[in-house]
Scaffold this active site. Structure first.
Site, PDB file in Angstrom:
ATOM      1  N   ARG A  47       0.824  -1.213   0.000  1.00  0.00           N
ATOM      2  CA  ARG A  47       0.000   0.000   0.000  1.00  0.00           C
ATOM      3  C   ARG A  47       0.862   1.268   0.000  1.00  0.00           C
ATOM      4  NH1 ARG A  47      -3.888  -1.957   4.729  1.00  0.00           N
ATOM      5  NH2 ARG A  47      -1.854  -2.655   5.483  1.00  0.00           N
ATOM      6  N   ASN A  99       8.556  -9.326   8.657  1.00  0.00           N
ATOM      7  CA  ASN A  99       7.317  -9.171   9.417  1.00  0.00           C
ATOM      8  C   ASN A  99       6.063  -9.506   8.608  1.00  0.00           C
ATOM      9  OD1 ASN A  99       5.296  -7.817  11.336  1.00  0.00           O
ATOM     10  ND2 ASN A  99       5.167  -6.548   9.498  1.00  0.00           N
ATOM     11  N   TYR A 165      -2.798 -21.624   8.876  1.00  0.00           N
ATOM     12  CA  TYR A 165      -2.060 -20.491   9.460  1.00  0.00           C
ATOM     13  C   TYR A 165      -0.986 -21.018  10.405  1.00  0.00           C
ATOM     14  CZ  TYR A 165      -0.765 -16.431  12.179  1.00  0.00           C
ATOM     15  OH  TYR A 165      -0.030 -15.463  12.802  1.00  0.00           O
ATOM     16  N   LYS A 169       3.247 -20.808  10.304  1.00  0.00           N
ATOM     17  CA  LYS A 169       4.101 -20.279  11.378  1.00  0.00           C
ATOM     18  C   LYS A 169       5.041 -21.356  11.924  1.00  0.00           C
ATOM     19  CE  LYS A 169       2.961 -15.936  11.255  1.00  0.00           C
ATOM     20  NZ  LYS A 169       3.947 -14.887  10.946  1.00  0.00           N
ATOM     21  N   GLY A 196       1.755 -13.841  20.940  1.00  0.00           N
ATOM     22  CA  GLY A 196       0.383 -14.343  20.962  1.00  0.00           C
ATOM     23  C   GLY A 196      -0.516 -13.291  20.345  1.00  0.00           C
ATOM     24  N   VAL A 198      -2.153  -9.923  19.364  1.00  0.00           N
ATOM     25  CA  VAL A 198      -1.613  -8.555  19.311  1.00  0.00           C
ATOM     26  C   VAL A 198      -2.689  -7.622  18.775  1.00  0.00           C
ATOM     27  CG1 VAL A 198       0.239  -7.072  18.442  1.00  0.00           C
ATOM     28  CG2 VAL A 198       0.657  -9.516  18.724  1.00  0.00           C
ATOM     29  N   PHE A 203      -4.741  -7.886  11.898  1.00  0.00           N
ATOM     30  CA  PHE A 203      -4.729  -9.349  11.912  1.00  0.00           C
ATOM     31  C   PHE A 203      -6.143  -9.951  11.952  1.00  0.00           C
ATOM     32  CE2 PHE A 203      -4.625 -13.435  14.072  1.00  0.00           C
ATOM     33  CZ  PHE A 203      -3.639 -14.112  13.379  1.00  0.00           C
TER      34      PHE A 203
HETATM   35  C1  8X3 Z   1      -1.265 -14.492  16.041  1.00  0.00           C
HETATM   36  C2  8X3 Z   1      -1.635 -15.269  17.256  1.00  0.00           C
HETATM   37  O1  8X3 Z   1      -3.167 -16.997  18.321  1.00  0.00           O
HETATM   38  O2  8X3 Z   1      -4.194 -15.462  16.763  1.00  0.00           O
HETATM   39  O3  8X3 Z   1      -0.282 -15.103  15.286  1.00  0.00           O
HETATM   40  O4  8X3 Z   1      -2.768 -17.227  15.992  1.00  0.00           O
HETATM   41  S1  8X3 Z   1      -2.995 -16.268  17.051  1.00  0.00           S
END
Ligand code: 8X3
Length: 269
Positions: A47, A99, A165, A169, A196, A198, A203
């Protein structure tokens, strides 16, 4: 007085940090903190306007040099082109902060959207790999550098509906470990931070496809803030050269694990 050119400045201020996904959330908070501490910054994302606005703010407030690179991290070609466009002192990235990442969807495996899976895999794993490949090449040539990956508690503990997801990670965790093995003898540190929940990020809104009601997941407890995570990243980056922090796993005090959260109200506002 003779104006100091950036090329000359590089010998005086040798620190350049590149932050991917810098237009919001943890990336923006990290870029802001590093600028505040005198780092020159390369901020990347898709963006353009948000990055231009951030650049103007950082330059005005902290008098650092800021370079904006607009590209989609999912494209190998775009990553390569962006990195190859860097000139002079900008080529010498001292700290790469991987990031950029996202969660899309929250469904069991039999009904998850395959396009969402591909977006997460392409961004969280392949994007991180492209950037690491193109930037560490220069670091190895110079015999110094630091890669800091933004992982997640989801890279250490799976939870229902987190499937792909969490898998991305877990892959970031594996890549941090294996990159460290590859690069330790070449003078390059590899670290990660694993937060954890945030808040002050996009997100939840992204995970729930813009559904603002479903995205209200932080109202009944205090999660970490983007600034908290930026401070952890800054801590990792500023240890003495003989110290390499492998991972900082952190959550808000009311979050004990991915699934155990004290949702009885925000206790620390
Ligand atoms: C973000 C934390 O627990 O929502 O990566 O997957 S969680």
């Amino acid at each position: 007085m003779k104006k100091i050119k950036f090329d000359d400045m590089k010998s005086l201020f040798t620190r350049v940090a590149l932050v991917t996904g810098a237009s919001s959330g943890i990336g923006k908070a990290t870029a802001t903190l590093f600028a505040k501490r005198g780092y020159h910054l390369i901020i990347t994302g898709r963006r353009e306007q948000k990055l231009i606005d951030l650049k103007a703010k950082l330059k005005r407030k902290y008098a650092v040099k800021v370079k904006v690179l607009v590209f989609d991290i999912r494209s190998k070609k775009a990553c390569k082109k962006a990195i190859e466009s860097l000139e002079g002192p900008w080529k010498n990235v001292d700290i790469l902060i991987n990031n950029a990442g996202l969660a899309k969807g929250f469904a069991p495996i039999e009904s998850g959207k395959i396009e969402d899976w591909e977006t997460m895999i392409d961004t969280n794993i392949k994007g991180l790999l492209y950037m690491s490949r193109f930037i560490t090449q220069g670091m190895v040539g110079r015999g110094s550098g630091h890669v800091i990956n933004v992982c997640s508690t989801a890279g250490h503990e799976v939870y229902p509906n987190g499937n792909v997801y969490c898998a991305t990670k877990y892959a970031v965790d594996a890549l941090s470990k294996s990159m460290r093995l590859d690069l330790a003898k070449k003078g390059i540190r590899v670290s990660q931070v694993s937060p954890g929940h945030v808040e002050q990020t996009e997100f939840a809104l992204t995970r729930f496809d813009g559904d603002t009601e479903r995205a209200k997941i932080y109202e009944d407890f205090n999660p970490l803030t983007s600034k908290d995570v930026a401070e952890l990243i800054y801590f990792i980056a500023t240890r003495a050269k003989h110290i390499n922090i492998h991972d900082i796993v952190a959550s808000g005090s009311q979050q004990a694990s991915s699934t155990v959260i004290d949702r009885s109200g925000r206790k620390f506002d």
